[in-house]
Design a protein around this motif. Structure first.
Motif, PDB file in Angstrom:
ATOM      1  N   CYS A  70      -1.466  10.569  -1.910  1.00  0.00           N
ATOM      2  CA  CYS A  70      -0.752   9.476  -2.360  1.00  0.00           C
ATOM      3  C   CYS A  70      -0.318  10.090  -3.882  1.00  0.00           C
ATOM      4  O   CYS A  70      -0.796  10.615  -4.646  1.00  0.00           O
ATOM      5  CB  CYS A  70      -1.907   8.589  -2.834  1.00  0.00           C
ATOM      6  N   PHE A 119      -6.766   7.904   1.302  1.00  0.00           N
ATOM      7  CA  PHE A 119      -5.471   8.497   1.250  1.00  0.00           C
ATOM      8  C   PHE A 119      -5.149   9.312  -0.038  1.00  0.00           C
ATOM      9  O   PHE A 119      -3.905   9.537  -0.167  1.00  0.00           O
ATOM     10  CB  PHE A 119      -4.363   7.260   1.165  1.00  0.00           C
ATOM     11  N   HIS A 120      -5.951   9.129  -1.003  1.00  0.00           N
ATOM     12  CA  HIS A 120      -5.839   9.859  -2.300  1.00  0.00           C
ATOM     13  C   HIS A 120      -5.232  11.354  -2.239  1.00  0.00           C
ATOM     14  O   HIS A 120      -4.086  11.493  -2.944  1.00  0.00           O
ATOM     15  CB  HIS A 120      -7.033   9.683  -3.121  1.00  0.00           C
ATOM     16  N   CYS A 128      -9.370   6.622  -7.979  1.00  0.00           N
ATOM     17  CA  CYS A 128      -9.022   6.675  -6.444  1.00  0.00           C
ATOM     18  C   CYS A 128     -10.146   7.504  -5.651  1.00  0.00           C
ATOM     19  O   CYS A 128     -10.552   7.344  -4.606  1.00  0.00           O
ATOM     20  CB  CYS A 128      -7.571   7.059  -6.210  1.00  0.00           C
ATOM     21  N   HIS A 134       0.614   8.045  -6.015  1.00  0.00           N
ATOM     22  CA  HIS A 134       0.232   7.207  -7.241  1.00  0.00           C
ATOM     23  C   HIS A 134      -1.155   7.223  -7.666  1.00  0.00           C
ATOM     24  O   HIS A 134      -1.922   6.534  -8.265  1.00  0.00           O
ATOM     25  CB  HIS A 134       0.533   5.790  -6.748  1.00  0.00           C
ATOM     26  N   ALA A 135      -1.883   8.428  -6.922  1.00  0.00           N
ATOM     27  CA  ALA A 135      -3.556   8.499  -7.085  1.00  0.00           C
ATOM     28  C   ALA A 135      -3.640   8.517  -8.618  1.00  0.00           C
ATOM     29  O   ALA A 135      -2.939   9.202  -9.317  1.00  0.00           O
ATOM     30  CB  ALA A 135      -4.013   9.655  -6.198  1.00  0.00           C
ATOM     31  N   PHE A 136      -5.063   7.950  -9.065  1.00  0.00           N
ATOM     32  CA  PHE A 136      -5.268   7.964 -10.369  1.00  0.00           C
ATOM     33  C   PHE A 136      -6.878   8.365 -10.260  1.00  0.00           C
ATOM     34  O   PHE A 136      -7.379   8.462  -9.249  1.00  0.00           O
ATOM     35  CB  PHE A 136      -4.974   6.997 -11.171  1.00  0.00           C
ATOM     36  N   CYS A 166      -5.967  -1.038  -2.074  1.00  0.00           N
ATOM     37  CA  CYS A 166      -5.301  -0.184  -2.982  1.00  0.00           C
ATOM     38  C   CYS A 166      -5.838  -0.549  -4.505  1.00  0.00           C
ATOM     39  O   CYS A 166      -5.860  -1.722  -4.710  1.00  0.00           O
ATOM     40  CB  CYS A 166      -3.872  -0.057  -2.976  1.00  0.00           C
ATOM     41  N   HIS A 167      -6.179   0.425  -5.342  1.00  0.00           N
ATOM     42  CA  HIS A 167      -6.612   0.153  -6.632  1.00  0.00           C
ATOM     43  C   HIS A 167      -5.514  -0.317  -7.542  1.00  0.00           C
ATOM     44  O   HIS A 167      -5.782  -1.040  -8.621  1.00  0.00           O
ATOM     45  CB  HIS A 167      -7.239   1.343  -7.226  1.00  0.00           C
ATOM     46  N   LEU A 168      -4.330  -0.147  -7.295  1.00  0.00           N
ATOM     47  CA  LEU A 168      -3.016  -0.328  -8.131  1.00  0.00           C
ATOM     48  C   LEU A 168      -2.793  -1.567  -8.288  1.00  0.00           C
ATOM     49  O   LEU A 168      -3.197  -2.608  -7.309  1.00  0.00           O
ATOM     50  CB  LEU A 168      -1.996   0.246  -7.429  1.00  0.00           C
ATOM     51  N   PRO A 185     -11.247   1.436  -2.221  1.00  0.00           N
ATOM     52  CA  PRO A 185     -10.687  -0.042  -2.563  1.00  0.00           C
ATOM     53  C   PRO A 185     -10.862  -0.817  -1.239  1.00  0.00           C
ATOM     54  O   PRO A 185     -10.493  -0.548  -0.161  1.00  0.00           O
ATOM     55  CB  PRO A 185      -9.228   0.307  -2.626  1.00  0.00           C
ATOM     56  N   HIS A 212       0.929  -1.094   0.095  1.00  0.00           N
ATOM     57  CA  HIS A 212      -0.078  -0.053   0.026  1.00  0.00           C
ATOM     58  C   HIS A 212       0.745   1.174  -0.077  1.00  0.00           C
ATOM     59  O   HIS A 212       1.859   1.295   0.750  1.00  0.00           O
ATOM     60  CB  HIS A 212      -0.832   0.105   1.200  1.00  0.00           C
ATOM     61  N   PRO A 213       0.473   2.256  -0.917  1.00  0.00           N
ATOM     62  CA  PRO A 213       1.419   3.570  -0.760  1.00  0.00           C
ATOM     63  C   PRO A 213       1.298   4.263   0.622  1.00  0.00           C
ATOM     64  O   PRO A 213       2.509   4.646   0.744  1.00  0.00           O
ATOM     65  CB  PRO A 213       0.689   4.359  -2.214  1.00  0.00           C
ATOM     66  N   CYS A 266     -10.780   6.282  -1.777  1.00  0.00           N
ATOM     67  CA  CYS A 266      -9.656   6.017  -1.061  1.00  0.00           C
ATOM     68  C   CYS A 266      -9.272   7.141   0.064  1.00  0.00           C
ATOM     69  O   CYS A 266      -8.909   8.233  -0.740  1.00  0.00           O
ATOM     70  CB  CYS A 266      -8.462   5.460  -1.794  1.00  0.00           C
TER      71      CYS A 266
END
Ligand code: SF4
Length: 316
Positions: free
Chosen positions: A286, A282-283, A293, A288-290, A311-313, A298, A244-245, A280
């Motif tokens: 984060c 945390f977005h 998120c 890595h958020a896209f 996490c969606h990643l 997630p 998780h990021p 999420c």
């Protein structure tokens, strides 16, 4: 195997008092669907930043707070409603041993009162029980007549541990139990907790913001962010391969095992639980958020065998 202790979908809401002229009372959701299991003899570490809900979870785990929803199970069954007599199932070692002890009672009274009230010892045997537990936690029984302010921080922590164990629990929740101690005393208390676990077959939920300590004492680790578990795995796996990021950022921002300065700092403050981000949580922090998120939360799911992450990643 049935876990010794289990939390299922725990929610904890607090209503903040209404203040005149400031609109309706606010509801704060401190825990949002927490699932945790602790096996017999296991140490589960719980980490996360201040305010993420760790201490609320500790109080729910030992029954000091009734959750707003969800279940607290002991060997697969709901906790007995009345636990005032006989051995306690779960006990807590508090963050601030000084505040946890009653300044007006002697050490002996504090260690012995629970066992007496629960009928675990007769009044005539109380002093012997107190002396036994003081020796087991490395205290001179002569200190039984002392008051808490006459003891060092390390001694007070040992009194809190003795008081908890004198009512014969099988599960101990340590909420930053060693955080206030200097490093050498902290190491002694951690060794004591390890020895007692081996000797008595205890299970621990070990809560700390100190990742190095959690890594040292825990068999598994759960990571909490804004009232939810976002990652959980065996300790070696989590530290070698964080998924998780948030966990990655937490590890990168923690001091090295040798006490060296962290490589990076964790950007931004955790959001308010009064107004949690959508999707999420945390977005906003984060790297890595896209686009998915902020729109969808997630679920905590297996990212590798025995390794859970929310996490969606890498998900379809
Ligand atoms: Fe970051 Fe998105 Fe994963 Fe949340 S779901 S941790 S915002 S990548």
């Amino acid at each position: 195997m049935t876990p010794l202790f289990e939390l299922k979908n725990i929610q904890m809401d607090f209503t903040l008092p209404h203040r005149r002229g400031l609109g309706p009372a606010l509801s704060l959701r401190a825990l949002r669907g927490v699932d945790l299991q602790v096996g017999p003899g296991e140490v589960l570490g719980l980490v996360g930043e201040s305010g993420c809900g760790k201490s609320t979870l500790a109080r729910v785990a030992v029954g000091l707070l009734d959750p707003s929803a969800g279940q607290r199970l002991w060997q697969g069954q709901p906790f007995p409603r009345d636990q005032r007599r006989g051995p306690a199932l779960a006990q807590m070692v508090f963050q601030d041993a000084g505040a946890a002890l009653n300044p007006r009672l002697t050490v002996g009274d504090q260690i012995g009162e629970g066992a007496l009230a629960r009928g675990l010892v007769a009044r005539a045997g109380r002093d012997a029980l107190v002396a036994e537990w003081m020796l087991r936690v490395g205290l001179d029984p002569a200190l039984a007549a002392h008051y808490p302010h006459m003891l060092s921080g390390g001694q007070r922590t040992r009194v809190v541990i003795a008081r908890a164990l004198a009512v014969q629990p099988r599960f101990l929740v340590c909420d930053e139990g060693t955080a206030a101690l200097d490093l050498s005393v902290q190491a002694q208390v951690l060794n004591l907790l390890a020895d007692l676990r081996a000797e008595l077959g205890l299970s621990y939920l070990f809560i700390s913001h100190d990742l190095a300590t959690v890594r040292h004492v825990s068999g598994r680790v759960a990571v909490m962010y804004l009232g939810r578990i976002v990652e959980q795995a065996a300790t070696a796996e989590l530290f070698a391969n964080p998924r998780h990021p948030y966990t990655q950022a937490l590890l990168a921002a923690s001091p090295g095992m040798d006490g060296s300065a962290p490589a990076v700092t964790l950007h931004g403050d955790p959001p308010s639980p009064l107004d949690p981000p959508a999707g999420c949580a945390f977005h906003p922090r984060c790297a890595h958020a896209f686009e998915r998120c902020p729109r969808a939360r997630p679920e905590l799911a297996e990212a590798a065998p025995g390794h859970l992450s929310a996490c969606h990643l890498g998900r379809a």
